[in-house]
Design a protein around this motif. Structure first.
Motif, PDB file in Angstrom:
ATOM      1  N   LEU A  18      47.966  66.916  67.717  1.00 56.95           N
ATOM      2  CA  LEU A  18      48.635  65.901  66.927  1.00 56.95           C
ATOM      3  C   LEU A  18      47.634  65.520  65.687  1.00 56.95           C
ATOM      4  N   THR A  19      46.415  65.353  65.840  1.00 50.27           N
ATOM      5  CA  THR A  19      45.686  65.192  64.674  1.00 50.27           C
ATOM      6  C   THR A  19      45.766  66.392  63.534  1.00 50.27           C
ATOM      7  N   GLU A  20      45.917  67.653  64.234  1.00 53.92           N
ATOM      8  CA  GLU A  20      45.965  68.767  63.210  1.00 53.92           C
ATOM      9  C   GLU A  20      47.389  68.570  62.470  1.00 53.92           C
ATOM     10  N   MET A  21      48.524  68.328  63.292  1.00 49.52           N
ATOM     11  CA  MET A  21      49.792  68.222  62.734  1.00 49.52           C
ATOM     12  C   MET A  21      49.788  67.060  61.597  1.00 49.52           C
ATOM     13  N   TRP A  22      49.202  65.848  62.013  1.00 49.33           N
ATOM     14  CA  TRP A  22      49.524  64.873  61.057  1.00 49.33           C
ATOM     15  C   TRP A  22      48.620  65.059  59.779  1.00 49.33           C
ATOM     16  N   GLN A  23      47.411  65.674  59.997  1.00 49.77           N
ATOM     17  CA  GLN A  23      46.575  66.092  58.942  1.00 49.77           C
ATOM     18  C   GLN A  23      47.308  67.093  58.115  1.00 49.77           C
TER      19      GLN A  23
END
Length: 180
Positions: A18-23
């Motif tokens: 999720l962090t990678e996607m939102w980043q």
């Protein structure tokens, strides 16, 4: 491997994804990304972790990051004008040169955060935890620091020194402190 350990690993990996996607989305920028995040955040209950995310230079005006964790995140040069950041954890985060004008950091944890050269005009730091934070050369005019914790503090097993604000501008800011 127990079921609990496997579930924790799965949760940790999902959080990383999720962090990678939102980043990636935040780096693309645009009002539609802010709208997507705010909708996602409104549908999701409880705190969200974006620890370690790199949002350098991202345009995040009017974003709602309430009750999120951004421990050790990089938000250098980011535009967080009018952002809702209350009750979030920014321990160790970097906001060097960021624009936080009119952001709401009410009750935010900013232990050891670096806000050097940040623009914090009209920011609400009410009851924020600023122990060990650096506001060196920050523009904090008209900011609200009422009941903010700026003295040495120990949290999560770490000791943080007092707030550093060398060369900061506090013109017309609301500052209160408790005498020992």
């Amino acid at each position: 491997v127990s079921g609990d350990a496997g579930a924790r690993r799965y949760d940790a990996r999902m959080s990383e994804c999720l962090t990678e996607m939102w980043q990636a989305k935040f780096q693309q920028g645009g009002p539609e990304v802010i709208q997507q995040w705010n909708q996602y955040r409104n549908e999701r209950q409880g705190p969200l972790s974006l620890d370690g995310i790199d949002l350098t230079g991202a345009s995040l005006e009017r974003i709602g990051f309430t009750e999120c964790s951004f421990r050790n995140a990089t938000l250098d040069q980011a535009n967080l004008t009018n952002a809702g950041l209350q009750n979030s954890d920014f321990a160790g985060a970097s906001f060097r040169g960021a624009t936080l004008d009119r952001a709401n950091l009410n009750s935010a944890k900013l232990h050891g955060a670096n806000l050097t050269n940040a623009s914090c005009i009209h920011v609400n730091f009410h009851e924020a935890h600023l122990a060990g934070a650096r506001l060196d050369r920050a523009k904090c005019s008209r900011a609200n620091f009422q009941a903010a914790e700026c003295n040495e503090e120990t949290t999560d097993g770490k000791k943080y020194g007092a707030l550093s604000a060398i060369g900061a501008d506090f013109v017309r800011s609301y500052l209160t402190y408790d005498l020992p």
